[in-house]
Design a protein around this motif. Structure first.
Motif, PDB file in Angstrom:
ATOM      1  N   TYR A 215     -51.834 -22.943 -55.501  1.00 38.31           N
ATOM      2  CA  TYR A 215     -52.997 -23.101 -56.374  1.00 38.31           C
ATOM      3  C   TYR A 215     -53.558 -21.736 -56.772  1.00 38.31           C
ATOM      4  O   TYR A 215     -53.803 -21.465 -57.951  1.00 38.31           O
ATOM      5  N   ARG A 216     -53.748 -20.868 -55.793  1.00 42.01           N
ATOM      6  CA  ARG A 216     -54.383 -19.574 -56.043  1.00 42.01           C
ATOM      7  C   ARG A 216     -53.550 -18.640 -56.902  1.00 42.01           C
ATOM      8  O   ARG A 216     -54.095 -17.751 -57.554  1.00 42.01           O
TER       9      ARG A 216
ATOM     10  N   GLU B 234     -56.489 -18.918 -64.005  1.00 42.43           N
ATOM     11  CA  GLU B 234     -57.684 -19.763 -63.944  1.00 42.43           C
ATOM     12  C   GLU B 234     -57.624 -21.010 -64.831  1.00 42.43           C
ATOM     13  O   GLU B 234     -57.937 -22.109 -64.344  1.00 42.43           O
TER      14      GLU B 234
ATOM     15  N   ARG C 227     -55.544 -23.508 -63.045  1.00 40.86           N
ATOM     16  CA  ARG C 227     -56.199 -24.035 -61.832  1.00 40.86           C
ATOM     17  C   ARG C 227     -57.234 -25.097 -62.190  1.00 40.86           C
ATOM     18  O   ARG C 227     -57.318 -26.141 -61.534  1.00 40.86           O
TER      19      ARG C 227
ATOM     20  N   ASP D  46     -63.341 -24.125 -58.082  1.00 39.19           N
ATOM     21  CA  ASP D  46     -62.300 -23.110 -58.175  1.00 39.19           C
ATOM     22  C   ASP D  46     -62.714 -21.834 -57.447  1.00 39.19           C
ATOM     23  O   ASP D  46     -61.929 -21.255 -56.700  1.00 39.19           O
TER      24      ASP D  46
ATOM     25  N   CYS E 137     -60.743 -20.280 -54.169  1.00 39.82           N
ATOM     26  CA  CYS E 137     -60.135 -18.951 -54.188  1.00 39.82           C
ATOM     27  C   CYS E 137     -60.821 -17.987 -53.233  1.00 39.82           C
ATOM     28  O   CYS E 137     -60.360 -16.864 -53.052  1.00 39.82           O
TER      29      CYS E 137
END
Length: 128
Positions: A52-53, A57, A60, A89, A93
């Motif tokens: 995911y990270r 952006e 995500r 988000d 992160c």
């Protein structure tokens, strides 16, 4: 392929709007394809946080929205408000601690053991 900026600015208003629409469609197609790739990394319904990270952006945010929509099991009309997506988000992160975020319509976003998942809450029980 997105046309260069100077080509986007040529012509009349209708032409400019068509060019901007095509550019937006190209960007959305890229986001969708990248989100598909990220979501393909799920194991037993959970997405590794590292995967995911690593995504940009916009990807995500699309992944979060899709996970929540899947968990809500709706007709496709479910969407998480943008500000909520951005907050989630940033939290995803930022650290490794386990936590749960309550999204609209009772959907739960859970983080723990290095993975991210979304789930519907258990059905409410009526006392009778």
């Amino acid at each position: 392929v997105v046309p260069p900026l100077d080509a986007l600015c040529e012509g009349g208003l209708s032409s400019k709007l068509d060019n901007l629409r095509r550019q937006a469609e190209a960007v959305q197609a890229w986001i969708d394809a990248e989100a598909d790739t990220v979501l393909a990394a799920r194991r037993s319904g959970a997405l590794p946080l590292a995967t995911y990270r690593e995504a940009p952006e916009p990807v995500r945010l699309e992944v979060l929205d899709r996970l929540a929509a899947d968990a809500a099991a709706t007709d496709g009309s479910y969407a998480v408000p943008y500000a909520v997506l951005c907050d989630a988000d940033a939290k995803l992160c930022g650290g490794e601690a386990a936590w749960t975020l309550h999204l609209p319509r009772g959907v739960l976003l859970r983080v723990g053991h290095g993975a991210l998942s979304c789930a519907e809450p258990p059905p409410s029980r009526s006392v009778g």
